[in-house]
Design an enzyme around this catalytic site. Structure first.
Site: not given
Length: 312
Positions: A118, A157
């Protein structure tokens, strides 16, 4: 397997899902397996600078606390031991590339935290500080002179950071399957990268293993063959497991074993077996341990019997 005890010194506030026990459960699940165990070194600053600017490094150094925690994002914290752990997580990924390129290992699993997929160019977020897989991919391209690499991500994710760091480089193919809608809200199918080199597969909650496997079989694997990478990198997040508290994609250990086996087979077909995997998410401790073990068992099987080393 590449790891370091510094991963236990990256402390989070009580109740935070990205906890020290994650690494403990992964390492416990891998005990007794036929693995070459390697200590994760600190990354060189030049390795990090291939994907992050100096300002990003400087910001993290300035924010690092001498005690307690420093919050740098809604859910991302630094403790006194965090930066060493982060530098070793990236350095472990680089070391794995070097071992595979030298023929000293067929593949590698970097069991470190914090995770990385991320972390955007100048934005630490989602528990991530440096883009570990992106750092490794650029090391393969720039240091080892490869012409094409691929990064695939099966964390629940979207790998927004990896996409941000690599999508403008035509030498890189990036694919991410992920639950949608879900944080961070990116990863739509319309996001295809600067050179048509990004493939996003948003999957509905409750998708399950059969549909997950079909999506990878129909879409990811053909694109991998089309790109013909000389090295495959894997963001191995296990939070798509049905027991994970942060999502509900409903995969099981057999699904992680399957996708790993298929990726290893493609690596053998396309790039002499060269593959490195880095630990990302997974927040139910028992499901994480079992899933990581299934993943690593598939890596071990793909590497056996070991290739003869030069001079041996």
């Amino acid at each position: 397997m590449i790891t370091h005890e510094a991963g236990f010194d990256h402390l989070m506030p009580p109740g935070h899902p990205e906890q020290v026990a994650r690494l403990a459960h992964v390492l416990e699940a891998l005990e007794g397996k036929e693995l070459r165990r390697v200590v994760a070194p600190m990354a060189a600053e030049d390795d990090i600078l291939r994907v992050h600017p100096k300002s990003h490094i400087d910001r993290l150094r300035k924010a690092a606390p001498s005690e307690g925690w420093a919050q740098i994002d809604g859910d991302t914290f630094l403790s006194p031991g965090t930066l060493e752990a982060a530098w070793r997580a990236a350095g472990g990924a680089v070391r794995a590339v070097d071992l595979v390129m030298a023929g000293e290992a067929r593949n590698g699993f970097v069991a470190m935290r914090p995770p990385g997929h991320h972390a955007e160019r100048e934005t630490p977020m989602g528990f991530c500080l440096f883009g570990n897989v992106a750092v490794a991919a650029m090391h393969a391209l720039e240091h080892h002179g490869l012409g094409r690499v691929a990064v695939v991500d099966f964390d629940v994710h979207h790998g927004n950071g990896t996409q941000d760091l690599l999508e403008e480089d035509a030498r890189v193919f990036f694919a991410s399957s992920h639950q949608s809608p879900l944080w961070p809200g990116s990863g739509g199918a319309h996001e295809t990268g600067g050179h048509g080199n990004v493939l996003n597969l948003p999957l509905a909650p409750g998708t399950g293993g059969a549909a997950f496997r079909k999506a990878w079989e129909d879409q990811v694997f053909p694109r991998l063959r089309e790109h013909r990478p000389e090295f495959i990198f894997v963001s191995a997040g296990f939070d798509a497991h049905r027991d994970d508290p942060l999502a509900n994609l409903d995969l099981i250990e057999a699904d992680f074993a399957w996708v790993t086996e298929r990726l290893c087979a493609l690596a053998e077909e396309l790039c002499d077996g060269r593959l490195v995997s880095c630990l990302e998410g997974g927040y139910d401790l028992h499901a994480l341990g079992r899933s990581a073990a299934a993943h690593v068992d598939a890596l071990i099987a793909a590497a056996s019997p070991p290739r003869a080393l030069a001079g041996a």
